[in-house]
Write a protein that holds these residues in place. Structure first.
Motif, PDB file in Angstrom:
ATOM      1  N   LEU A 619       0.838  -1.204   0.000  1.00  0.00           N
ATOM      2  CA  LEU A 619       0.000   0.000   0.000  1.00  0.00           C
ATOM      3  C   LEU A 619       0.870   1.251   0.000  1.00  0.00           C
ATOM      4  N   ASP A 623       0.756   4.211  -2.692  1.00  0.00           N
ATOM      5  CA  ASP A 623       0.550   5.608  -2.306  1.00  0.00           C
ATOM      6  C   ASP A 623       1.651   6.506  -2.867  1.00  0.00           C
ATOM      7  N   TYR A 626       1.081   7.005  -6.534  1.00  0.00           N
ATOM      8  CA  TYR A 626      -0.043   7.921  -6.748  1.00  0.00           C
ATOM      9  C   TYR A 626       0.391   9.376  -6.524  1.00  0.00           C
ATOM     10  N   TYR A 653      -5.629   4.449  -9.007  1.00  0.00           N
ATOM     11  CA  TYR A 653      -5.431   4.165  -7.589  1.00  0.00           C
ATOM     12  C   TYR A 653      -6.483   3.184  -7.076  1.00  0.00           C
ATOM     13  N   LYS A 656      -5.838  -0.395  -8.421  1.00  0.00           N
ATOM     14  CA  LYS A 656      -4.707  -1.064  -7.781  1.00  0.00           C
ATOM     15  C   LYS A 656      -4.966  -1.343  -6.300  1.00  0.00           C
ATOM     16  N   LEU A 657      -5.853  -0.564  -5.700  1.00  0.00           N
ATOM     17  CA  LEU A 657      -6.149  -0.735  -4.280  1.00  0.00           C
ATOM     18  C   LEU A 657      -6.979  -1.990  -4.026  1.00  0.00           C
ATOM     19  N   TYR A 687     -12.170   0.235   4.471  1.00  0.00           N
ATOM     20  CA  TYR A 687     -12.095   0.280   2.998  1.00  0.00           C
ATOM     21  C   TYR A 687     -13.492   0.239   2.394  1.00  0.00           C
ATOM     22  N   LEU A 695      -7.707   3.123   2.089  1.00  0.00           N
ATOM     23  CA  LEU A 695      -7.340   2.039   2.980  1.00  0.00           C
ATOM     24  C   LEU A 695      -6.326   2.569   3.990  1.00  0.00           C
TER      25      LEU A 695
END
Length: 704
Positions: A619, A623, A626, A653, A656-657, A687, A695
């Motif tokens: 994550l 981030d 992003y 984003y 991919k999250l 989430y 998240l």
């Protein structure tokens, strides 16, 4: 070329350029500064630790110089090294003075008028650079790198201090502030050399860092980390000096400035503040190879004259370090400014009151100015008598004192001090002043030597005698005491102690090059071989410090296990092994932890934690990617194109999250009510509540 209204000193490394003013050679010219040293003495706190009574509770004393001549546009003499003043502390050193309110004080109350020109603009000093840096999020950030001026919403004591340094020094000046708020000297800023101690049944750690960054604890906060961070930032600036002071030709550490203490109002830190501050002074001088650099400190001022409790303990400790009766080695090189008279209320940040922040900076500035003057050859002697008032022989005595030829000075004084002296009574009076100055030098040196003898540290006594000989040999009182100490050091018992002390010192000198366990065994062996020596006690202190570190580390590891964070526990164990393995107490605990890890439940929880950590590492990578996309999109100038790019970035984003969140869901399902299962469930529920767009790690506050 001398600038109008400016006292010129070339810096600590050379003598101040002084004229013969009515106050005598070496005095501050009242025609150019509006002050004499007598008035400056009212502004600062002297080494005796006394504090002044101001004309009114919230002002500098009447006549104290707060309005300097306006700065001119000329640069400093760049042929000279930059004089670097290192400012450290916590949030009040950082600066919470209200800039808008300061403007009103200058315009409408006539205070600090050199800060603003006739048009109402803030003045700028072209001979003083103002640099503020801070270590945060793993690296140094630079917040100020400019010529000294008032800017931004807030300011600190650097404004008052920096203007005075620019006023009294002709060399280029760098005000280098490295600090962050909410830090305690007893923990975060704890300097190298600070030892652990017991307080009400608990062990308070000593300095846990290292001057070698590669040997510092990783992945956690530790005692002294902020000291390491702040001093690392200073070194980084100095390593690229040209970026921070254009045209610089080298530098000298001219002094240290300290304003801190609010967070140390916990009992276990307050009682140790004086000792920690003494160690801070020594550590800074050692770390920056500036053994004689002046150190000025401002006390905390909360509550003013009504201060009490642990705050008063801290303030009294700050005053104590400047008392030469307690610390002869700090005589003439440490000053403390008592800020309690500047208190106007307002809580931990003094209500942002601009007068308070300026008064503290001005007090620190004039304290530093006096120390710099006294360091110049003959500075202290020139404050005692005016050379022009002396007859020929006494002028030679004066010169001998200025040049530190003390035995010659004593010989020259004898005809004036004899009972049957036939010289002018006025010259006898002046001679007695010079003799008093000589006596104070000798008495201070002898007092320090007696402390070493009484403490039993014969190695330090021997070394101090050798260092003192060049200065004091030939002076009657010194020679008499020296003969006694030399005889003491020539005995068989002393020879054994000196040998033991030298052996211990050779071990201590290798500490940073040895594994801690090897160092521990050497010290333990030394103590066993020399049980009756003074230095066995020193060895025991070294062992206690290591034992305290081991106990604290074990307690920290056990605490992680107690709350269920098994993965962090065993990761911390592996990290601790690098430093503490083969120390018996740690090895015993490590054996127990290894046996626990053989249990299936422990291993299952460990691997669940490892999976959890890997998910949030992914994550963090997402981030970061992003943020890079958003930053790049910010360069797009066309509004519609920028909007479309933002939409694509969000879509990327969220896409991919989704698989990262799915992994969390599976972890929650397979680990039920375990520590990591609950955390994974909390994160996944968040989430879902975000609509699949965010998240967060619920364990982030625990170091994940």
């Amino acid at each position: 070329m001398r600038r109008p209204g400016r006292r010129i000193w070339s810096g600590p490394a050379s003598a101040p350029k002084v004229g013969t003013w009515p106050g005598g050679p070496g005095s501050i010219d009242p025609r150019t500064t509006g002050q004499t040293m007598r008035v400056l003495h009212a502004v600062i706190v002297f080494a005796l630790g006394a504090w002044f009574t101001p004309a009114c509770p919230a002002q500098l004393p009447a006549g104290a110089q707060e309005n300097l001549p306006p700065p001119d546009a000329e640069p400093a003499d760049m042929s000279k090294p930059v004089q670097v003043f290192i400012l450290m502390g916590q949030s009040n050193m950082l600066g919470f003075g209200d800039t808008a309110a300061l403007a009103d004080v200058v315009r409408n109350h006539g205070r600090f008028t050199h800060l603003m020109d006739e048009q109402g603009n803030w003045t700028t000093r072209r001979d003083v650079r103002n640099v503020r840096v801070m270590f945060a999020n793993g690296s140094m950030s630079t917040f100020n790198n400019e010529w000294l001026t008032v800017s931004g919403k807030n300011f600190g004591p650097e404004i008052g201090f920096g203007h005075i340094m620019g006023h009294v020094l002709d060399a280029p000046v760098l005000i280098l502030k490295s600090c962050i708020g909410n830090r305690a000297l007893g923990w975060d800023l704890l300097p190298p050399g600070s030892e652990s101690y017991e307080y009400e049944g608990k062990t308070i750690p000593g300095y846990e860092g290292s001057r070698d960054p590669s040997r510092r604890p990783k992945g956690r906060w530790y005692a002294g980390k902020q000291y390491d961070d702040d001093t690392d930032c200073v070194r980084e600036v100095l390593s690229e000096l040209g970026r921070y002071y254009p045209g610089a030709r080298g530098y000298e550490i001219a002094g240290f400035v300290w304003w801190q203490g609010h967070k140390d109002q916990q009992a276990e830190w307050a009682v140790r503040y004086e000792r920690n501050l003494v160690q801070l002074i020594k550590a800074l001088r050692e770390d920056f190879d500036a053994p004689d650099a002046p150190f000025v400190c401002a006390t905390i001022g909360f509550g003013g004259r009504n201060m009490g409790g642990h705050a008063l303990t801290v303030a009294e400790a700050q005053l104590a370090v400047a008392d030469p009766r307690r610390y002869p080695e700090f005589a003439g090189n440490v000053r403390t400014v008592d800020t309690r008279p500047f208190w106007r209320g307002g809580g931990a940040h003094y209500g942002g009151n601009p007068e308070t922040y300026m008064e503290v900076g001005i007090g620190l500035g004039w304290a530093m100015a006096e120390l710099l003057e006294s360091r110049a050859p003959g500075g202290a002697v020139r404050r005692i008598v005016a050379e022009d008032d002396l007859d020929g022989p006494l002028r030679r005595v004066f010169g001998a004192l200025v040049d530190d030829r003390l035995a010659q000075a004593e010989t020259g004084l004898r005809p004036y001090l004899a009972d049957d002296a036939t010289v002018d009574p006025e010259q006898v009076r002046l001679a007695r002043k010079l003799a008093g100055y000589l006596d104070s030098l000798v008495s201070g040196a002898l007092a320090e030597l007696r402390q070493l003898e009484q403490g039993g540290d014969l190695c330090a006594l021997r070394n101090a005698l050798q260092a003192s000989d060049d200065r004091f040999r030939g002076v009657t009182a010194y020679d008499a005491a020296r003969a006694k100490w030399t005889a003491l050091l020539d005995t068989d018992d002393a020879a054994r102690e000196l040998a033991a002390g030298s052996e211990l010192q050779s071990i201590v000198d290798r500490r940073d090059r040895l594994e801690l366990a090897s160092y521990y065994r050497l010290i333990e062996g030394f103590r066993s071989d020399n049980p009756d020596s003074f230095y066995a006690r020193r060895a025991a202190e070294e062992l206690r410090a290591i034992d305290a570190l081991v106990r604290e580390t074990i307690a920290e590891i056990e605490a992680l296990g107690a709350k269920g964070d098994v993965y962090a526990k065993y990761e911390r164990i592996e990290e601790a092994k690098d430093r503490l393995a083969r120390i018996p107490a740690f090895d015993e605990a490590a054996t127990r932890w290894s046996q626990e890890f053989r249990e299936k439940a422990t291993r299952d929880e460990y691997y669940a934690g490892k999976t959890y950590a890997e998910i949030f590492d992914d994550l963090e990578t997402l981030d970061e990617r992003y943020r890079e996309i958003v930053q790049k999109n910010g360069e797009i100038t066309a509004p519609r194109a920028r909007e479309q790019a933002a939409e694509r970035a969000t879509e990327y984003y969220v896409r991919k999250l989704r698989p990262i969140a799915t992994r969390l869901e599976k972890l929650a399902e397979s680990n039920g009510d375990s520590y990591y299962g609950k955390a994974a469930r909390t994160a996944y529920d968040g989430y879902l509540q975000s609509g699949g767009t965010a998240l967060q790690n619920p364990l982030a506050g625990d170091g994940k």
